[in-house]
Design a protein around this motif. Structure first.
Motif, PDB file in Angstrom:
ATOM      1  N   PHE A 138     -64.236 -35.548 -10.996  1.00 48.52           N
ATOM      2  CA  PHE A 138     -64.349 -36.328 -12.225  1.00 48.52           C
ATOM      3  C   PHE A 138     -65.139 -35.578 -13.295  1.00 48.52           C
ATOM      4  O   PHE A 138     -64.780 -35.550 -14.459  1.00 48.52           O
ATOM      5  CB  PHE A 138     -65.001 -37.682 -11.941  1.00 48.52           C
ATOM      6  CG  PHE A 138     -64.098 -38.628 -11.196  1.00 48.52           C
ATOM      7  CD1 PHE A 138     -62.850 -38.953 -11.705  1.00 48.52           C
ATOM      8  CD2 PHE A 138     -64.488 -39.182  -9.984  1.00 48.52           C
ATOM      9  CE1 PHE A 138     -62.014 -39.820 -11.025  1.00 48.52           C
ATOM     10  CE2 PHE A 138     -63.655 -40.039  -9.297  1.00 48.52           C
ATOM     11  CZ  PHE A 138     -62.411 -40.359  -9.806  1.00 48.52           C
ATOM     12  N   ARG A 139     -66.257 -34.971 -12.850  1.00 49.34           N
ATOM     13  CA  ARG A 139     -67.059 -34.214 -13.803  1.00 49.34           C
ATOM     14  C   ARG A 139     -66.238 -33.110 -14.450  1.00 49.34           C
ATOM     15  O   ARG A 139     -66.267 -32.902 -15.657  1.00 49.34           O
ATOM     16  CB  ARG A 139     -68.254 -33.572 -13.092  1.00 49.34           C
ATOM     17  CG  ARG A 139     -69.437 -34.477 -12.982  1.00 49.34           C
ATOM     18  CD  ARG A 139     -70.544 -33.749 -12.240  1.00 49.34           C
ATOM     19  NE  ARG A 139     -71.149 -34.629 -11.260  1.00 49.34           N
ATOM     20  CZ  ARG A 139     -71.426 -34.291 -10.013  1.00 49.34           C
ATOM     21  NH1 ARG A 139     -71.149 -33.072  -9.573  1.00 49.34           N
ATOM     22  NH2 ARG A 139     -71.974 -35.149  -9.209  1.00 49.34           N
ATOM     23  N   THR A 140     -65.487 -32.415 -13.602  1.00 52.19           N
ATOM     24  CA  THR A 140     -64.672 -31.321 -14.126  1.00 52.19           C
ATOM     25  C   THR A 140     -63.619 -31.857 -15.093  1.00 52.19           C
ATOM     26  O   THR A 140     -63.374 -31.271 -16.147  1.00 52.19           O
ATOM     27  CB  THR A 140     -64.015 -30.551 -12.976  1.00 52.19           C
ATOM     28  OG1 THR A 140     -65.011 -30.249 -12.017  1.00 52.19           O
ATOM     29  CG2 THR A 140     -63.387 -29.263 -13.466  1.00 52.19           C
ATOM     30  N   ALA A 141     -63.031 -32.984 -14.743  1.00 48.21           N
ATOM     31  CA  ALA A 141     -62.011 -33.572 -15.619  1.00 48.21           C
ATOM     32  C   ALA A 141     -62.602 -33.925 -16.975  1.00 48.21           C
ATOM     33  O   ALA A 141     -62.025 -33.630 -18.022  1.00 48.21           O
ATOM     34  CB  ALA A 141     -61.414 -34.806 -14.960  1.00 48.21           C
ATOM     35  N   PHE A 142     -63.789 -34.536 -16.954  1.00 48.91           N
ATOM     36  CA  PHE A 142     -64.415 -34.956 -18.210  1.00 48.91           C
ATOM     37  C   PHE A 142     -64.785 -33.745 -19.074  1.00 48.91           C
ATOM     38  O   PHE A 142     -64.859 -33.842 -20.289  1.00 48.91           O
ATOM     39  CB  PHE A 142     -65.685 -35.777 -17.933  1.00 48.91           C
ATOM     40  CG  PHE A 142     -65.411 -37.190 -17.514  1.00 48.91           C
ATOM     41  CD1 PHE A 142     -64.187 -37.555 -16.979  1.00 48.91           C
ATOM     42  CD2 PHE A 142     -66.381 -38.180 -17.672  1.00 48.91           C
ATOM     43  CE1 PHE A 142     -63.928 -38.856 -16.591  1.00 48.91           C
ATOM     44  CE2 PHE A 142     -66.130 -39.486 -17.290  1.00 48.91           C
ATOM     45  CZ  PHE A 142     -64.910 -39.825 -16.742  1.00 48.91           C
ATOM     46  N   TYR A 143     -65.067 -32.651 -18.412  1.00 51.95           N
ATOM     47  CA  TYR A 143     -65.509 -31.469 -19.147  1.00 51.95           C
ATOM     48  C   TYR A 143     -64.334 -30.618 -19.612  1.00 51.95           C
ATOM     49  O   TYR A 143     -64.467 -29.779 -20.496  1.00 51.95           O
ATOM     50  CB  TYR A 143     -66.453 -30.636 -18.276  1.00 51.95           C
ATOM     51  CG  TYR A 143     -67.150 -29.536 -19.024  1.00 51.95           C
ATOM     52  CD1 TYR A 143     -68.158 -29.831 -19.935  1.00 51.95           C
ATOM     53  CD2 TYR A 143     -66.796 -28.202 -18.857  1.00 51.95           C
ATOM     54  CE1 TYR A 143     -68.796 -28.840 -20.651  1.00 51.95           C
ATOM     55  CE2 TYR A 143     -67.436 -27.194 -19.568  1.00 51.95           C
ATOM     56  CZ  TYR A 143     -68.432 -27.524 -20.459  1.00 51.95           C
ATOM     57  OH  TYR A 143     -69.060 -26.546 -21.165  1.00 51.95           O
ATOM     58  N   LEU A 144     -63.201 -30.857 -19.015  1.00 52.40           N
ATOM     59  CA  LEU A 144     -62.018 -30.023 -19.237  1.00 52.40           C
ATOM     60  C   LEU A 144     -61.745 -29.640 -20.690  1.00 52.40           C
ATOM     61  O   LEU A 144     -61.538 -28.461 -20.989  1.00 52.40           O
ATOM     62  CB  LEU A 144     -60.809 -30.736 -18.639  1.00 52.40           C
ATOM     63  CG  LEU A 144     -59.612 -29.878 -18.294  1.00 52.40           C
ATOM     64  CD1 LEU A 144     -59.976 -28.911 -17.182  1.00 52.40           C
ATOM     65  CD2 LEU A 144     -58.474 -30.767 -17.833  1.00 52.40           C
ATOM     66  N   PRO A 145     -61.731 -30.608 -21.625  1.00 51.26           N
ATOM     67  CA  PRO A 145     -61.394 -30.243 -23.007  1.00 51.26           C
ATOM     68  C   PRO A 145     -62.315 -29.164 -23.589  1.00 51.26           C
ATOM     69  O   PRO A 145     -61.909 -28.407 -24.450  1.00 51.26           O
ATOM     70  CB  PRO A 145     -61.568 -31.554 -23.769  1.00 51.26           C
ATOM     71  CG  PRO A 145     -61.386 -32.608 -22.748  1.00 51.26           C
ATOM     72  CD  PRO A 145     -61.940 -32.049 -21.480  1.00 51.26           C
ATOM     73  N   SER A 146     -63.550 -29.097 -23.089  1.00 50.94           N
ATOM     74  CA  SER A 146     -64.493 -28.123 -23.637  1.00 50.94           C
ATOM     75  C   SER A 146     -64.167 -26.703 -23.220  1.00 50.94           C
ATOM     76  O   SER A 146     -64.736 -25.753 -23.730  1.00 50.94           O
ATOM     77  CB  SER A 146     -65.909 -28.456 -23.188  1.00 50.94           C
ATOM     78  OG  SER A 146     -66.177 -29.812 -23.419  1.00 50.94           O
ATOM     79  N   VAL A 147     -63.259 -26.574 -22.254  1.00 57.55           N
ATOM     80  CA  VAL A 147     -62.942 -25.242 -21.750  1.00 57.55           C
ATOM     81  C   VAL A 147     -61.801 -24.610 -22.548  1.00 57.55           C
ATOM     82  O   VAL A 147     -61.639 -23.401 -22.579  1.00 57.55           O
ATOM     83  CB  VAL A 147     -62.564 -25.336 -20.253  1.00 57.55           C
ATOM     84  CG1 VAL A 147     -62.090 -24.019 -19.707  1.00 57.55           C
ATOM     85  CG2 VAL A 147     -63.759 -25.825 -19.456  1.00 57.55           C
ATOM     86  N   ILE A 148     -61.036 -25.467 -23.222  1.00 61.36           N
ATOM     87  CA  ILE A 148     -59.831 -24.975 -23.900  1.00 61.36           C
ATOM     88  C   ILE A 148     -60.190 -24.388 -25.260  1.00 61.36           C
ATOM     89  O   ILE A 148     -60.987 -24.948 -26.003  1.00 61.36           O
ATOM     90  CB  ILE A 148     -58.827 -26.125 -24.084  1.00 61.36           C
ATOM     91  CG1 ILE A 148     -58.494 -26.712 -22.716  1.00 61.36           C
ATOM     92  CG2 ILE A 148     -57.575 -25.626 -24.757  1.00 61.36           C
ATOM     93  CD1 ILE A 148     -57.696 -27.976 -22.793  1.00 61.36           C
ATOM     94  N   SER A 149     -59.591 -23.273 -25.585  1.00 58.78           N
ATOM     95  CA  SER A 149     -59.929 -22.604 -26.843  1.00 58.78           C
ATOM     96  C   SER A 149     -59.373 -23.369 -28.048  1.00 58.78           C
ATOM     97  O   SER A 149     -58.382 -24.089 -27.943  1.00 58.78           O
ATOM     98  CB  SER A 149     -59.398 -21.182 -26.843  1.00 58.78           C
ATOM     99  OG  SER A 149     -58.104 -21.167 -27.353  1.00 58.78           O
TER     100      SER A 149
END
Lengths: 270, 423, 329
Positions: C122-133
């Motif tokens: 879940f944490r990774t999912a919530f953070y996901l958008p921050s990884v995309i350029s």
């Protein structure tokens, strides 16, 4: 009941955050004829995994990857060391001009790069750093306001008695920092590390302005090669985006449990 | 404790010395060394381009070929894509521009560019007469030549043959009029299928609209570049822009997204708009998306001559370049028959190449060349050095029309707001 | 806990007092912050002063540079409607974005702070958008928001709702930008999460012994304990709101009808579209001052509402004092 609500919310939000990336992945996998269909085709009728390899090989992405890893690793290391020192200095000492200097630290966050970009370019040009990776690495070794601020906030939440007791035992300031404070800061340091990796990995403007030669390019510059003045190769952008998101995502996945597991266990019991 | 502190001092002094060492050594070799002959005698020529994807790949191949024919030379292709303007600003602003670069905005940059007249005159290999007439005018400021044409496009109407066939409407032919165009657009619109006859850009580049405006006998600015009142807000100008606004209003055209949004190109590829107006740029991607696409000249206003607007890319040499002769050699090579044939994504600028490749016989490419013959007006940005500022007002006005405002009113206002730049 | 240290070292109180004095003076603190000072002087101060100087010049990117005194500033305030327009857009954006961003990030962090299975996922999912350029992010949003052919409106249509043409409708475009910006809250959420995890469990235990319900616990334990984190997120949010550029630049280009024409975008266009470097620098210095004043106010006010465990004595918060008393006593 509470559990049900919690899980429902978690799943709903997860879907909200994942859905667009899901769209990016399927877009990368589609055949060109299905790309623009409406209503959107969520599952491609043919999975074209070759799209990834094709996009990757249009430009020397292996080289871009190497450059990006170099910049990210060195600048992250630099930020961690320098920001720890500086944040500790601001958090644990009282000295003349501290608040004023700290306000300047904060102020540097507010400087819009539009205006400093060209003078900075001139300076790096004078130093002979244009078209090298140095402008992207060296400044990181002198701290960045955001992280200094972040770490300062963390250090301030640590009970002062901890280092005072150690100081009474005769430890030097630096020993206190590295023996007492840094172990307690673990989670926040990992947090800073993660943030720096992300911002460095995805930085576009820095590399754009300071690099010229393609052999020096980073991944985001490579990615931008698909977005021209007169047209966009959406499929390649999505394919490359998916690929280059994997390393930071993996780093995050492994780092996150230290970030959230941290203070509660080490800090308080210590 | 003292020991520790001295450690910090040591560490920081080391950092400082490393830093200054980097700077010191780099300063003498890297910058100055760029361009001039290095220790092994190779010269590096910096060439900046905004092209991407396959086009970029071709340009890199041309550079390699040039290197092969000129031993001891390295062409560093610098691909800035969408960041081209920023990168030019930084490079020129800091006095470190590339040697050769793609260029279109001559009014802004000409003071930092090398006049090329003397090069072009004494070099018979260039064979100026073989270029399409009029292409050279776009690279001239105050009578001096700053850019050699490398590629160009005119604007045509693309149409989706399948949608025409399904509706049983014959394909449009050269010489058609805007009223025919509007009729067809009306017929090809089917809201239930989210299908539209035409797409209108929410944010038009006013440069692109000039063909339309000229065709109706209007213009944005007087031929001498000194007056906009009575030109930018003339009845003819307003009428032609109003037409697009009306098509959005009556539903026969869909408003397509601004800068970074889902573009008309994308919607055309989705088969949801039947006709689309653009330059050569999206043609390859239309084919790739499996659209059976046709091209036709822009429609005319009844009884008035059809006019087109030309978008040209040229190559220029920076005034600060230390190796202008080599730069010129490269430009010459870049616009030679051989290179032009390699650059399949552009429209060839040489008549001989066009004839040889029979491009003007190909029905898909012919309209670009017939439109070229009609592109003899001078675009506004070449006529007035302050056009950038005026255009700010004009663009806002045009955008307002697409969102439903009355063209005559907003253009009058735009003229009023721009007057101070015209003094 | 800190208290145990105190108890064990009661005899050292005198030594402590001496130490607190010693916090003053000495070269040590300056040595610790030296890297930043050096970096600031070398990499930031120069360019900053340079920009201040050119703000008094007519400075085209190429061509003649002329000293014009304060004309840039005068023009900005008296003769440039776009200045006021973009300033108001940015203020509107900030007023919407800053509170929403903090509330959302905190809410998500609290959600993730529950004991659940698969929390890493879940944490990774919530953070996901921050990884995309940024480039890809803008493209994704353009497909979500498109009026006729957008994914969002497609979903809404499944429920019989006719969505607006988000990015072509002046009423919705800024809202759309706020939503898109909120989507990338990952970093802030993470900071909150780390802050939440740092709250000692025994505080909740003693609060619940005192009879405090969940809601009371939230306001009397959670919120006070994460005030340093809130301060950080508040200040960085304000700065982020004022510097918001990427999305506008890549997605709307400031439109429609300048409804998303952020101040940062205005500055950017003055510099790189109209090549008025001096004017752009004047714009930047004005914004710099606004943000500086805002930050300064927030920072000054923080003395009243931010609680640092490390600097307990300075804090006047009654609740916390009560809590501390209850615990040690």
């Amino acid at each position: 009941m509470r559990k049900v609500i919690t899980y429902t919310l978690l799943i709903v939000f997860s879907l909200l955050f994942i859905a667009p990336l899901f769209w990016a992945v399927t877009t990368a996998l589609k055949s060109p004829q299905e790309l623009y269909l409406f209503p959107p085709k969520w599952i491609p009728s043919e999975w074209k995994f070759s799209n990834f390899a094709e996009a990757w090989n249009i430009q020397p992405f292996n080289l871009f990857l190497k450059n990006t890893v170099t910049v990210t690793a060195l600048s992250t290391l630099g930020q961690l060391i320098s920001c720890t020192l500086v944040a500790y200095g601001f958090a644990r000492f009282q000295f003349k001009g501290r608040d004023f200097l700290f306000l300047i630290v904060l102020a540097t966050m507010m400087i819009p790069w539009e205006v400093t970009m060209i003078p900075q370019y001139m300076e790096f040009n004078y130093l002979g750093w244009i078209n090298t990776l140095k402008p992207l690495i060296v400044p990181s070794w002198f701290g960045s306001a955001y992280y200094i601020f972040l770490l300062r906030q963390f250090i301030l939440t640590l009970p002062r008695e901890l280092d005072e007791a150690a100081t009474i035992d005769g430890a030097s300031k630096l020993t206190v920092l590295f023996r007492i404070i840094v172990p307690l800061m673990g989670p926040s340091l990992i947090l800073v590390g993660v943030f720096q990796v992300m911002s460095c990995w995805n930085d576009y403007l820095g590399p754009l302005i300071f690099l010229n030669d393609q052999t020096k390019y980073t991944l985001t510059l490579g990615l931008s090669q698909f977005k021209g003045m007169y047209g966009v190769d959406m499929q390649s952008i999505m394919a490359i985006t998916c690929l280059i998101s994997i390393p930071p995502l993996a780093i995050f996945f492994f780092a996150q449990r230290y970030i959230v597991g941290g203070i509660a266990t080490t800090g308080i019991k210590g | 404790m003292k020991k520790r502190i001295s450690l910090i001092v040591l560490a920081t002094t080391m950092m400082v010395s490393v830093l200054s060492a980097c700077g010191g050594s780099g300063g003498s070799t890297d910058t100055a060394g760029q361009g001039e002959s290095g220790s092994n005698g190779t010269k590096t020529l910096r060439f900046a381009t905004w092209d991407t994807g396959d086009t970029l790949k071709i340009e890199q191949d041309i550079a390699k070929k040039f290197e092969a024919e000129h031993p001891g030379t390295k062409v560093q292709v610098e691909a800035y894509a969408d960041g081209f303007d920023q990168k030019m600003a930084a490079g020129f602003g800091a006095g470190n521009p590339p040697d050769v670069m793609y260029m279109w905005d001559f009014p802004t940059y000409h003071q930092s560019l090398e006049p090329l007249d003397s090069f072009a005159e004494k070099d018979k290999d260039l064979n100026i007469d073989d270029f399409y007439k009029g292409l050279f005018n776009y690279g001239k400021i105050d009578g001096k030549l700053y850019g050699i044409p490398a590629g160009f496009t005119t604007r045509v109407v693309y149409y989706n043959k399948k949608l025409f066939d399904t509706a049983g409407i014959p394909y449009p032919k050269d010489g058609w009029t805007w009223s025919e165009f509007q009729d067809i657009a009306q017929k090809l619109t089917d809201k239930s299928k989210k299908q539209y006859g035409f797409g209108v850009r929410a944010e038009n580049d006013t440069y692109d609209l000039q063909g339309l405006v000229w065709s109706n006998g209007g213009s944005f600015i007087s031929p001498d570049g000194k007056t906009i009142d009575g030109y930018m807000n003339s009845k003819e100008t307003a009428e032609s822009i109003q037409m697009f606004g009306d098509m959005v209003k009556n539903g026969s055209a869909v408003l397509t997204g601004g800068k970074g949004q889902q573009s008309g190109d994308d919607i055309f590829k989705a088969g949801k708009i039947a006709m689309w107006e653009s330059g050569i740029w999206p043609l390859e991607s239309f084919k790739k998306a499996g659209i059976d696409v046709g091209t036709v000249e822009m429609p005319a206003f009844p009884g008035k001559p059809l006019k087109g607007v030309l978008a040209e890319s040229a190559l220029s040499i920076a005034k600060d370049s230390k190796q202008k002769d080599l730069a010129w050699e490269f430009i010459k090579f870049y616009v030679s028959d051989e290179s032009i044939k390699m650059r399949v994504a552009d429209l060839p600028v040489r008549q001989s190449v066009v004839t040889e490749l029979k491009k003007d016989q190909d029905p898909l490419y012919k309209p670009y060349y017939t439109m070229l013959e009609r592109s003899d007006n001078t675009p506004a940005f070449l006529l007035n050095p302050k056009w950038n500022e005026v255009n700010r007002q004009l663009s806002a006005a045009v955008e307002a029309v697409m969102h439903g405002s009355n063209a005559q009113d907003v253009l009058n206002q735009a003229v009023k707001d721009s007057e101070r730049y015209m003094k | 806990m800190a208290q145990t240290y105190l108890q064990n070292t009661r005899e050292q109180t005198a030594a402590l007092k001496l130490l607190r004095k010693r916090r003053w003076g000495g070269a040590a603190p300056y040595l610790f912050i030296f890297p930043w000072i050096f970096g600031f002087v070398v990499f930031t101060l120069g360019p900053l002063l340079f920009s201040l100087i050119i703000s008094f010049f007519d400075w085209p990117i190429v061509g003649k540079v002329t000293f014009i005194g304060i004309d840039n500033y005068v023009e900005m305030f008296t003769d440039d409607p776009m200045f006021w327009k973009s300033l108001s857009v940015t203020l509107k954006f900030a007023v919407l974005f800053v509170p929403l961003n903090i509330v959302l990030a905190l809410a998500l962090a609290m959600l993730l702070n529950q004991k659940v299975r698969g929390s890493a996922i879940f944490r990774t999912a919530f953070y996901l958008p921050s990884v995309i350029s940024g480039v890809a992010l803008a493209m994704i949003w353009s497909w979500v928001y498109s009026g006729e052919y957008g994914i969002l409106n497609y979903f809404l249509s499944l429920f019989g709702i006719q969505g607006p043409d988000w990015l072509n409708d002046t009423k919705w475009s800024l809202v759309a930008m706020v939503i898109a910006s909120l989507w990338g809250q990952g970093s802030m959420m993470l900071i909150f999460l780390a802050g939440l995890k740092g709250i000692p469990k025994d505080l909740y235990e003693s609060a619940s012994i005192d009879g405090a319900g969940k809601i009371r616990q939230f306001f009397s334990v959670t919120i006070p304990m994460i005030t340093p984190t809130i301060l950080f997120n508040l200040i960085t949010s304000i700065i982020a709101a004022f510097q918001q550029l990427t999305l506008a630049l890549l997605l709307t280009g400031g439109g429609p009808m300048k409804s998303t024409y952020f101040y940062a975008m205005y500055m950017y266009e003055n510099a790189f579209k109209y090549y008025k470097m001096g004017y752009s620098a004047a714009n930047a210095w004005f914004m710099f001052l606004i943000v500086l004043v805002l930050t300064f106010l927030v920072f000054k006010s923080s003395e009243a509402w931010v609680f640092y465990e490390g600097e307990m004595k300075k804090n006047p918060q009654k609740k916390l004092k009560a809590r501390k008393g209850g615990q040690t006593g």
